[in-house]
Write a protein that holds these residues in place. Structure first.
Motif, PDB file in Angstrom:
ATOM      1  N   MET A  70       0.721  -1.242  -0.011  1.00 50.26           N
ATOM      2  CA  MET A  70       0.139   0.041  -0.009  1.00 50.26           C
ATOM      3  C   MET A  70       0.816   1.245  -0.068  1.00 50.26           C
ATOM      4  O   MET A  70       1.656   1.529   0.862  1.00 50.26           O
ATOM      5  CB  MET A  70      -0.917   0.144   1.278  1.00 50.26           C
ATOM      6  CG  MET A  70      -1.728   1.243   1.048  1.00 50.26           C
ATOM      7  SD  MET A  70      -3.068   1.180   2.839  1.00 50.26           S
ATOM      8  CE  MET A  70      -3.825   2.761   2.644  1.00 50.26           C
ATOM      9  N   GLN A  71       0.900   1.840  -1.039  1.00 49.77           N
ATOM     10  CA  GLN A  71       1.821   3.271  -1.200  1.00 49.77           C
ATOM     11  C   GLN A  71       0.876   4.275  -1.768  1.00 49.77           C
ATOM     12  O   GLN A  71      -0.176   4.106  -2.457  1.00 49.77           O
ATOM     13  CB  GLN A  71       2.645   2.635  -2.203  1.00 49.77           C
ATOM     14  CG  GLN A  71       3.716   1.686  -1.933  1.00 49.77           C
ATOM     15  CD  GLN A  71       4.725   2.273  -0.887  1.00 49.77           C
ATOM     16  OE1 GLN A  71       5.291   3.206  -0.674  1.00 49.77           O
ATOM     17  NE2 GLN A  71       4.796   1.358   0.344  1.00 49.77           N
ATOM     18  N   PRO A  72       1.256   5.624  -1.391  1.00 50.50           N
ATOM     19  CA  PRO A  72       0.624   6.733  -2.069  1.00 50.50           C
ATOM     20  C   PRO A  72       0.994   6.787  -3.599  1.00 50.50           C
ATOM     21  O   PRO A  72       2.007   6.069  -4.043  1.00 50.50           O
ATOM     22  CB  PRO A  72       1.290   7.963  -1.320  1.00 50.50           C
ATOM     23  CG  PRO A  72       2.695   7.405  -0.487  1.00 50.50           C
ATOM     24  CD  PRO A  72       2.279   5.868  -0.245  1.00 50.50           C
ATOM     25  N   PRO A  73       0.058   7.181  -4.400  1.00 50.40           N
ATOM     26  CA  PRO A  73       0.618   7.186  -5.963  1.00 50.40           C
ATOM     27  C   PRO A  73       1.528   8.190  -6.256  1.00 50.40           C
ATOM     28  O   PRO A  73       1.457   9.427  -5.777  1.00 50.40           O
ATOM     29  CB  PRO A  73      -0.848   7.534  -6.481  1.00 50.40           C
ATOM     30  CG  PRO A  73      -1.384   8.204  -5.437  1.00 50.40           C
ATOM     31  CD  PRO A  73      -0.976   7.773  -4.160  1.00 50.40           C
ATOM     32  N   ASN A  74       2.671   7.838  -6.749  1.00 51.68           N
ATOM     33  CA  ASN A  74       3.481   8.616  -7.522  1.00 51.68           C
ATOM     34  C   ASN A  74       4.112   8.008  -8.655  1.00 51.68           C
ATOM     35  O   ASN A  74       3.923   7.007  -8.995  1.00 51.68           O
ATOM     36  CB  ASN A  74       4.652   9.448  -6.460  1.00 51.68           C
ATOM     37  CG  ASN A  74       5.466   8.018  -5.886  1.00 51.68           C
ATOM     38  OD1 ASN A  74       6.069   7.285  -6.725  1.00 51.68           O
ATOM     39  ND2 ASN A  74       5.604   8.132  -4.639  1.00 51.68           N
ATOM     40  N   ASP A  75       5.167   8.524  -9.409  1.00 53.19           N
ATOM     41  CA  ASP A  75       5.645   7.948 -10.719  1.00 53.19           C
ATOM     42  C   ASP A  75       6.548   6.662 -10.376  1.00 53.19           C
ATOM     43  O   ASP A  75       6.489   6.003 -11.364  1.00 53.19           O
ATOM     44  CB  ASP A  75       6.396   8.752 -11.211  1.00 53.19           C
ATOM     45  CG  ASP A  75       5.775  10.198 -12.079  1.00 53.19           C
ATOM     46  OD1 ASP A  75       4.475   9.936 -12.524  1.00 53.19           O
ATOM     47  OD2 ASP A  75       6.142  11.428 -12.312  1.00 53.19           O
ATOM     48  N   LYS A 120      -5.871   7.532  -4.304  1.00 49.28           N
ATOM     49  CA  LYS A 120      -5.403   7.632  -2.946  1.00 49.28           C
ATOM     50  C   LYS A 120      -4.390   6.768  -2.748  1.00 49.28           C
ATOM     51  O   LYS A 120      -3.443   7.395  -2.089  1.00 49.28           O
ATOM     52  CB  LYS A 120      -6.613   7.533  -2.281  1.00 49.28           C
ATOM     53  CG  LYS A 120      -7.771   8.694  -2.441  1.00 49.28           C
ATOM     54  CD  LYS A 120      -7.319  10.101  -2.130  1.00 49.28           C
ATOM     55  CE  LYS A 120      -8.706  11.008  -1.937  1.00 49.28           C
ATOM     56  NZ  LYS A 120      -8.075  12.334  -1.755  1.00 49.28           N
ATOM     57  N   TYR A 121      -4.366   5.578  -3.167  1.00 47.56           N
ATOM     58  CA  TYR A 121      -3.409   4.516  -2.784  1.00 47.56           C
ATOM     59  C   TYR A 121      -3.280   3.580  -3.915  1.00 47.56           C
ATOM     60  O   TYR A 121      -4.162   3.286  -4.523  1.00 47.56           O
ATOM     61  CB  TYR A 121      -3.662   3.978  -1.428  1.00 47.56           C
ATOM     62  CG  TYR A 121      -3.459   4.729  -0.257  1.00 47.56           C
ATOM     63  CD1 TYR A 121      -2.248   4.904   0.490  1.00 47.56           C
ATOM     64  CD2 TYR A 121      -4.715   5.531   0.278  1.00 47.56           C
ATOM     65  CE1 TYR A 121      -2.123   5.977   1.331  1.00 47.56           C
ATOM     66  CE2 TYR A 121      -4.606   6.189   1.412  1.00 47.56           C
ATOM     67  CZ  TYR A 121      -3.070   6.411   1.906  1.00 47.56           C
ATOM     68  OH  TYR A 121      -3.053   7.231   3.016  1.00 47.56           O
ATOM     69  N   THR A 122      -2.104   2.904  -3.879  1.00 42.78           N
ATOM     70  CA  THR A 122      -2.005   1.687  -4.803  1.00 42.78           C
ATOM     71  C   THR A 122      -1.938   0.546  -3.863  1.00 42.78           C
ATOM     72  O   THR A 122      -1.217   0.490  -2.674  1.00 42.78           O
ATOM     73  CB  THR A 122      -0.542   1.618  -5.561  1.00 42.78           C
ATOM     74  OG1 THR A 122       0.537   1.668  -4.703  1.00 42.78           O
ATOM     75  CG2 THR A 122      -0.516   3.104  -6.469  1.00 42.78           C
ATOM     76  N   PHE A 123      -2.311  -0.697  -4.278  1.00 45.25           N
ATOM     77  CA  PHE A 123      -2.408  -1.970  -3.534  1.00 45.25           C
ATOM     78  C   PHE A 123      -1.673  -2.768  -4.312  1.00 45.25           C
ATOM     79  O   PHE A 123      -2.027  -3.072  -5.555  1.00 45.25           O
ATOM     80  CB  PHE A 123      -3.690  -2.311  -3.256  1.00 45.25           C
ATOM     81  CG  PHE A 123      -4.460  -1.419  -2.033  1.00 45.25           C
ATOM     82  CD1 PHE A 123      -4.074  -1.848  -0.877  1.00 45.25           C
ATOM     83  CD2 PHE A 123      -4.963  -0.568  -2.318  1.00 45.25           C
ATOM     84  CE1 PHE A 123      -4.569  -1.176   0.481  1.00 45.25           C
ATOM     85  CE2 PHE A 123      -5.648   0.188  -1.150  1.00 45.25           C
ATOM     86  CZ  PHE A 123      -5.328   0.098   0.096  1.00 45.25           C
ATOM     87  N   GLY A 124      -0.486  -3.183  -4.114  1.00 41.57           N
ATOM     88  CA  GLY A 124       0.257  -4.346  -4.558  1.00 41.57           C
ATOM     89  C   GLY A 124       1.212  -3.770  -5.652  1.00 41.57           C
ATOM     90  O   GLY A 124       0.962  -2.671  -5.861  1.00 41.57           O
ATOM     91  N   PHE A 125       2.102  -4.517  -6.347  1.00 40.34           N
ATOM     92  CA  PHE A 125       2.794  -3.791  -7.347  1.00 40.34           C
ATOM     93  C   PHE A 125       3.247  -5.100  -8.457  1.00 40.34           C
ATOM     94  O   PHE A 125       3.384  -4.738  -9.531  1.00 40.34           O
ATOM     95  CB  PHE A 125       4.009  -3.223  -6.932  1.00 40.34           C
ATOM     96  CG  PHE A 125       5.143  -4.286  -6.376  1.00 40.34           C
ATOM     97  CD1 PHE A 125       6.380  -4.303  -7.055  1.00 40.34           C
ATOM     98  CD2 PHE A 125       5.052  -4.975  -5.089  1.00 40.34           C
ATOM     99  CE1 PHE A 125       7.212  -5.191  -6.380  1.00 40.34           C
ATOM    100  CE2 PHE A 125       5.877  -5.503  -4.395  1.00 40.34           C
ATOM    101  CZ  PHE A 125       7.137  -5.881  -5.329  1.00 40.34           C
ATOM    102  N   THR A 126       3.319  -6.544  -7.843  1.00 39.84           N
ATOM    103  CA  THR A 126       3.663  -7.641  -9.001  1.00 39.84           C
ATOM    104  C   THR A 126       2.874  -8.805  -8.644  1.00 39.84           C
ATOM    105  O   THR A 126       2.943  -9.151  -7.263  1.00 39.84           O
ATOM    106  CB  THR A 126       4.988  -7.699  -8.941  1.00 39.84           C
ATOM    107  OG1 THR A 126       5.101  -8.630 -10.198  1.00 39.84           O
ATOM    108  CG2 THR A 126       5.638  -7.956  -7.900  1.00 39.84           C
ATOM    109  N   PRO A 127       2.182  -9.518  -9.307  1.00 39.64           N
ATOM    110  CA  PRO A 127       2.065  -9.214 -10.728  1.00 39.64           C
ATOM    111  C   PRO A 127       0.733  -8.401 -10.879  1.00 39.64           C
ATOM    112  O   PRO A 127       0.418  -8.117 -12.258  1.00 39.64           O
ATOM    113  CB  PRO A 127       1.757 -10.697 -11.286  1.00 39.64           C
ATOM    114  CG  PRO A 127       1.053 -11.387 -10.170  1.00 39.64           C
ATOM    115  CD  PRO A 127       1.785 -10.616  -8.814  1.00 39.64           C
ATOM    116  N   LEU A 128      -0.061  -7.936 -10.104  1.00 38.20           N
ATOM    117  CA  LEU A 128      -1.103  -7.173 -10.092  1.00 38.20           C
ATOM    118  C   LEU A 128      -1.102  -5.901  -9.214  1.00 38.20           C
ATOM    119  O   LEU A 128      -0.835  -5.933  -7.997  1.00 38.20           O
ATOM    120  CB  LEU A 128      -2.388  -8.036  -9.772  1.00 38.20           C
ATOM    121  CG  LEU A 128      -3.824  -7.323  -9.758  1.00 38.20           C
ATOM    122  CD1 LEU A 128      -4.086  -7.072 -11.345  1.00 38.20           C
ATOM    123  CD2 LEU A 128      -4.897  -8.064  -8.983  1.00 38.20           C
TER     124      LEU A 128
END
Length: 138
Positions: A70-75, A120-128
């Motif tokens: 769980m991360q805040p969205p950025n590049d 607001k947030y990203t969840f996960g990063f690989t593979p989804l």
């Protein structure tokens, strides 16, 4: 009777009691943390609070998929294409775009019309990876 083994056992017990006391003192909550706990605040007190007592676990966590869960969205945290890309599923077309350095999804709301929703947030990063947006009613 030889008193040496009894003395060795006593010294060992004293050593472990002293060491345990020192560890407990070192890991007890700081004043800020105590006031937050006593006030009944259920808020995140920061990852640094865990690091002081659990350095190895903290370092393992930093290198794990859980750290990126769980991360805040950025590049660097957003893996999806937000370069004005559209996606259609179940008859609903959603558009992913960036505006003023923020990430947005234009998709259908409860009223049946499309609206812009900020990620607001990203969840996960690989593979989804999934994105959390805030709707007007929660």
């Amino acid at each position: 009777m030889n008193k040496r083994p009894v003395l060795l056992v006593m010294v060992t017990i004293i050593f472990f009691v002293f060491s345990g006391t020192m560890i407990l003192q070192r890991c007890k909550p700081k004043d800020k943390e105590i006031s937050s706990i006593q006030a009944g605040n259920n808020e995140f007190i920061g990852e640094q609070s865990c690091k002081s007592c659990h350095a190895k676990q903290y370092d393992d966590w930093l290198r794990s998929d859980h750290f990126m869960a769980m991360q805040p969205p950025n590049d660097s945290t957003v893996k999806g294409n937000f370069n004005n890309v559209s996606f259609t599923a179940d008859g609903v077309t959603s558009r992913f775009f960036k505006k003023d350095g923020k990430f947005f999804i234009n998709t259908q709301g409860d009223d049946g019309s499309n609206h812009d929703y900020e990620v607001k947030y990203t969840f996960g990063f690989t593979p989804l990876q999934q994105y959390l947006v805030e709707f007007p009613e929660g």
